[in-house]
Write a protein that holds these residues in place. Structure first.
Motif, mmCIF file in Angstrom:
data_model
loop_
_atom_site.group_PDB
_atom_site.id
_atom_site.type_symbol
_atom_site.label_atom_id
_atom_site.label_comp_id
_atom_site.label_asym_id
_atom_site.label_seq_id
_atom_site.Cartn_x
_atom_site.Cartn_y
_atom_site.Cartn_z
ATOM 1 N N GLN A 406 0.800 -1.225 0.000
ATOM 2 C CA GLN A 406 0.000 0.000 0.000
ATOM 3 C C GLN A 406 0.833 1.275 0.000
ATOM 4 O OE1 GLN A 406 -1.484 -1.863 3.125
ATOM 5 N NE2 GLN A 406 -3.450 -2.445 2.279
ATOM 6 N N CYS A 407 2.102 1.133 -0.353
ATOM 7 C CA CYS A 407 2.943 2.333 -0.413
ATOM 8 C C CYS A 407 2.384 3.296 -1.464
ATOM 9 C CB CYS A 407 4.359 1.983 -0.792
ATOM 10 S SG CYS A 407 5.062 0.634 0.167
ATOM 11 N N ARG A 408 1.840 2.717 -2.564
ATOM 12 C CA ARG A 408 1.421 3.575 -3.672
ATOM 13 C C ARG A 408 0.121 4.330 -3.372
ATOM 14 N NH1 ARG A 408 2.885 1.883 -8.718
ATOM 15 N NH2 ARG A 408 2.241 3.924 -9.405
ATOM 16 N N CYS A 410 -0.048 6.346 -1.100
ATOM 17 C CA CYS A 410 0.435 7.658 -0.695
ATOM 18 C C CYS A 410 1.558 8.152 -1.598
ATOM 19 C CB CYS A 410 0.938 7.614 0.742
ATOM 20 S SG CYS A 410 -0.320 7.147 1.926
ATOM 21 N N HIS A 411 2.218 7.224 -2.274
ATOM 22 C CA HIS A 411 3.402 7.617 -3.052
ATOM 23 C C HIS A 411 3.190 7.368 -4.534
ATOM 24 C CE1 HIS A 411 6.019 8.377 0.339
ATOM 25 N NE2 HIS A 411 5.621 7.258 0.901
ATOM 26 N N ALA A 412 3.622 8.309 -5.345
ATOM 27 C CA ALA A 412 3.554 8.128 -6.787
ATOM 28 C C ALA A 412 4.916 7.674 -7.309
ATOM 29 C CB ALA A 412 3.153 9.434 -7.454
ATOM 30 N N GLY A 421 2.343 11.357 0.246
ATOM 31 C CA GLY A 421 3.783 11.460 0.501
ATOM 32 C C GLY A 421 4.482 11.906 -0.766
ATOM 33 N N PRO A 422 5.804 12.081 -0.697
ATOM 34 C CA PRO A 422 6.548 12.519 -1.880
ATOM 35 C C PRO A 422 6.562 11.458 -2.980
ATOM 36 C CG PRO A 422 7.940 12.475 0.111
ATOM 37 C CD PRO A 422 6.632 11.903 0.487
ATOM 38 N N ASP A 423 6.662 11.914 -4.219
ATOM 39 C CA ASP A 423 6.881 11.019 -5.355
ATOM 40 C C ASP A 423 8.209 10.305 -5.138
ATOM 41 O OD1 ASP A 423 7.611 9.981 -7.921
ATOM 42 O OD2 ASP A 423 6.103 11.297 -8.815
ATOM 43 N N GLN A 435 18.949 5.473 5.378
ATOM 44 C CA GLN A 435 17.809 6.351 5.661
ATOM 45 C C GLN A 435 16.513 5.761 5.127
ATOM 46 O OE1 GLN A 435 19.698 9.694 3.746
ATOM 47 N NE2 GLN A 435 19.876 10.799 5.687
ATOM 48 N N LEU A 436 16.621 5.055 3.982
ATOM 49 C CA LEU A 436 15.436 4.408 3.420
ATOM 50 C C LEU A 436 14.907 3.352 4.387
ATOM 51 C CD1 LEU A 436 16.473 4.002 -0.323
ATOM 52 C CD2 LEU A 436 14.625 5.419 0.558
ATOM 53 N N VAL A 437 15.822 2.548 4.935
ATOM 54 C CA VAL A 437 15.409 1.519 5.884
ATOM 55 C C VAL A 437 14.698 2.171 7.066
ATOM 56 C CG1 VAL A 437 16.224 -0.193 7.541
ATOM 57 C CG2 VAL A 437 17.225 -0.104 5.258
ATOM 58 N N ALA A 461 14.411 -5.855 0.326
ATOM 59 C CA ALA A 461 14.059 -5.844 -1.092
ATOM 60 C C ALA A 461 13.499 -4.482 -1.500
ATOM 61 C CB ALA A 461 13.033 -6.940 -1.374
ATOM 62 N N VAL A 462 12.598 -3.947 -0.686
ATOM 63 C CA VAL A 462 11.960 -2.692 -1.089
ATOM 64 C C VAL A 462 12.990 -1.560 -1.073
ATOM 65 C CG1 VAL A 462 11.081 -1.781 1.114
ATOM 66 C CG2 VAL A 462 9.787 -1.424 -0.954
ATOM 67 N N VAL A 463 13.929 -1.623 -0.134
ATOM 68 C CA VAL A 463 14.956 -0.589 -0.102
ATOM 69 C C VAL A 463 15.895 -0.742 -1.304
ATOM 70 C CG1 VAL A 463 16.994 0.187 1.161
ATOM 71 C CG2 VAL A 463 14.839 -0.155 2.363
HETATM 72 C C1 HEC Z 1 -0.328 6.796 4.712
HETATM 73 C C2 HEC Z 1 0.459 7.232 3.622
HETATM 74 C C3 HEC Z 1 1.807 6.552 3.366
HETATM 75 C C4 HEC Z 1 2.035 5.220 3.124
HETATM 76 C C5 HEC Z 1 1.029 4.090 3.106
HETATM 77 C C6 HEC Z 1 3.443 5.108 2.867
HETATM 78 N N1 HEC Z 1 4.035 6.327 2.977
HETATM 79 FE FE1 HEC Z 1 5.997 6.726 2.688
HETATM 80 N N2 HEC Z 1 5.694 8.659 3.193
HETATM 81 C C7 HEC Z 1 4.467 9.213 3.492
HETATM 82 C C8 HEC Z 1 4.664 10.601 3.836
HETATM 83 C C9 HEC Z 1 3.572 11.576 4.239
HETATM 84 C C10 HEC Z 1 6.047 10.858 3.730
HETATM 85 C C11 HEC Z 1 6.782 12.160 4.049
HETATM 86 C C12 HEC Z 1 7.302 12.025 5.452
HETATM 87 C C13 HEC Z 1 7.936 13.276 5.984
HETATM 88 O O1 HEC Z 1 7.524 14.349 5.580
HETATM 89 O O2 HEC Z 1 8.820 13.119 6.817
HETATM 90 C C14 HEC Z 1 6.655 9.618 3.318
HETATM 91 C C15 HEC Z 1 7.996 9.485 3.070
HETATM 92 C C16 HEC Z 1 8.570 8.338 2.546
HETATM 93 C C17 HEC Z 1 9.930 8.231 2.125
HETATM 94 C C18 HEC Z 1 10.959 9.348 2.171
HETATM 95 C C19 HEC Z 1 10.780 10.107 0.887
HETATM 96 C C20 HEC Z 1 11.631 11.329 0.792
HETATM 97 O O3 HEC Z 1 11.771 11.776 -0.327
HETATM 98 O O4 HEC Z 1 12.070 11.828 1.829
HETATM 99 C C21 HEC Z 1 10.123 6.952 1.670
HETATM 100 C C22 HEC Z 1 11.386 6.349 1.128
HETATM 101 C C23 HEC Z 1 8.879 6.267 1.799
HETATM 102 N N3 HEC Z 1 7.953 7.135 2.335
HETATM 103 C C24 HEC Z 1 8.671 4.934 1.457
HETATM 104 C C25 HEC Z 1 7.475 4.268 1.657
HETATM 105 C C26 HEC Z 1 7.308 2.864 1.434
HETATM 106 C C27 HEC Z 1 8.375 1.917 0.935
HETATM 107 C C28 HEC Z 1 6.028 2.574 1.760
HETATM 108 C C29 HEC Z 1 5.361 1.210 1.753
HETATM 109 C C30 HEC Z 1 5.997 0.186 2.489
HETATM 110 C C31 HEC Z 1 5.387 3.799 2.167
HETATM 111 N N4 HEC Z 1 6.297 4.799 2.088
HETATM 112 C C32 HEC Z 1 4.063 3.910 2.554
HETATM 113 C C33 HEC Z 1 3.234 8.583 3.471
HETATM 114 C C34 HEC Z 1 3.076 7.221 3.275
#
Ligand code: HEC
Length: 497
Positions: A406-408, A410-412, A421-423, A435-437, A461-463
């Protein structure tokens, strides 16, 4: 027996003079024209008193700790005789109180009853509105279910946006860096001690003002009292009330009692029919496929946050809330005199229509709008081919994890997917694998922590996959200084396109 009771009462009356104290406010004269429009305030008060009584009963059983709160609600729902009804009445009466308070406010606003000399009555009223919303919000947290958990999370992240004091404020409210047992204790203290205390004090002030300045007359144009002139209004009002007023009790209060009675019966029917509100699913920080919904007073705020792009969200939260509050408090100073009737105040009517339809539409969207703007992302939007071309098996595995976690939502990737979240298309430029981990396991910002949801091999894997998300050729965030270099390169390339 009766003689004994009477004797006891006379003894008390002789010592305290209580009957005299009560008689004065109960029988104070009110305008004859104050009819059915004037029942909403006392009805709000009735719902508040119901909240106090049922709340005390609930607190006898409710166990305000993170480990037991949820189960104590189930115990109330299923084991305590009529416990479910107690919860139902408390829950529905809370919604009814907010609703009735808004109706009361709209009536007061439309009838210009806040104008001179009743500005303080209005200000006490707005403070009461805020306190009541505080009670509704903290009460929703008492349920300690998934909605409550995410509600606090969203509230905390909103507070965290405030410059300078944001972090400190969040820490103060949550009782620590994360939502946990201390958070519930704080909200419980607010909900049962602090806010009710403030509410009772404010109600006292509000009623004192009502007694002191009297309630306004029906503002039918042409009738006395329909136009407020600071020089003459107060004296003329006093004179009219002295000559033509009727005692509040028992004459005018009859209407309040009829309306309150009807509302009370409605409340009991609704509570018995629909039952207690929640608790919803158990709170689970790692479960992010919930669709949390706040209670109705906050649905419109939820919709605004869900529909806004993150870029303007921060500014809006920081500026809109204080401006809105200030505007509410300032109402009596913006038009404190002049005509009171709605038919002579088209702008006031327009404001009410716009506000009601705006908040109404947003509340409806709040029910339907997905918690992130793009909920189907993980089922419908595939990872774009350019992101899987010539990747290693581990990295491909990571792409699958990304798709299924379900990362997508929030993420594009390349602009396709959620916008919460950010693209992630060039995330490797910004973050090192470490940092990714960290981000994936611990979450942060508005992102849930996935530490317990993903196995360590899935995280790896995802990282590995995310580390390939950068423009071709760039191998940036690992080397010191390389990040800036790569970003510049990217900008140059974008400018060239
Ligand atoms: C509920 C929405 C949501 C979901 C689901 C989500 N994220 Fe995020 N993610 C965010 C938001 C909001 C941020 C920005 C966080 C911040 O501002 O510190 C973020 C930030 C990140 C970042 C840092 C991006 C950057 O450019 O700094 C990474 C990498 C990331 N997410 C990976 C993932 C992964 C992998 C998953 C799935 C396992 C995931 N996210 C699921 C909302 C989400």
């Amino acid at each position: 027996m009766i003689r004994m009771l009477k004797g006891a009462w006379e003894w008390i009356e002789d010592r305290t003079g209580i009957a005299e104290v009560v008689r004065e406010p109960m029988t104070h004269p009110v305008p004859r024209s104050a009819k059915w429009w004037y029942v909403f305030g006392s009805c709000t008060l009735m719902f508040f008193m119901i909240q106090v009584v049922t709340g005390i009963c609930l607190a006898l059983v409710y166990a305000p700790s993170a480990a037991t709160a949820y189960d104590s609600l189930l115990y109330l729902n299923y084991d305590v005789p009529m416990g479910w009804m107690l919860r139902a009445i408390h829950g529905w009466s809370s919604n009814a109180m907010v609703f009735m308070m808004l109706v009361h406010m709209v009536q007061v606003f439309l009838h210009g009853a806040y104008k001179y000399p009743r500005e303080m009555t209005w200000i006490f009223g707005v403070a009461l509105l805020l306190t009541t919303l505080g009670l509704a919000f903290t009460g929703q947290v008492m349920r300690w279910d998934a909605d409550a958990y995410w509600g606090v999370g969203i509230g905390a992240s909103m507070m965290g946006r405030f410059p300078v004091i944001g972090g400190w404020l969040t820490h103060l409210v949550l009782g620590g860096p994360i939502i946990g047992g201390d958070t519930l204790s704080r909200f419980f203290t607010l909900h049962v001690f602090v806010l009710p205390g403030i509410a009772i004090a404010l109600i006292g002030g509000h009623l004192m003002m009502v007694l002191k300045q009297g309630i306004s007359e029906d503002p039918k144009p042409g009738t006395p009292g329909a136009f407020v002139d600071k020089a003459t209004y107060k004296a003329e009002y006093k004179e009219r009330i002295r000559r033509k007023g009727i005692p509040f009790f028992p004459v005018a209060a009859q209407r309040d009692m009829v309306f309150c009675g009807v509302m009370l019966i409605t409340l009991i029917i609704v509570a018995a029919w629909y039952g207690p509100i929640g608790p919803g699913p158990r709170p689970d920080p790692t479960l992010i496929d919930v669709t949390p919904r706040p209670d109705f007073p906050f649905l419109w705020i939820f919709a605004v946050l869900a529909l806004l792009t993150p870029a303007v969200e921060d500014y809006l939260i920081i500026t809109a809330a204080p401006i809105l509050l200030l505007a509410l408090f300032m109402v009596p100073f913006l038009g404190g005199t002049g005509a009171r009737s709605p038919s002579s105040r088209p702008i006031a009517v327009l404001v009410v229509i716009l506000l009601i339809s705006g908040v109404g539409v947003l509340s409806m969207l709040g029910v339907t709008s997905p918690w992130s703007p793009h909920m189907q992302a993980w089922t419908s939007d595939a990872v774009p081919p350019s992101f899987v071309r010539s990747r290693s098996p581990l990295e491909l595995q990571g792409a699958i994890v990304l798709q299924h976690s379900q990362c997508r939502n929030c993420h594009a990737l390349d602009g396709i997917g959620g916008a919460r979240g950010p693209d992630l298309s060039d995330v490797a430029l910004r973050l090192t694998p470490d940092q990714l981990v960290r981000q994936v396991q611990q979450g942060g910002g508005n992102m849930p922590a996935f530490g317990k949801n993903l196995s360590s091999s899935e995280t790896r894997a995802v990282v590995a996959f995310l580390d390939t998300c950068h423009p071709p050729g760039a191998r940036p965030a690992n080397r010191p200084g390389a990040r800036l270099e790569a970003l510049r390169e990217l900008d140059a390339k974008r400018a060239g396109n």
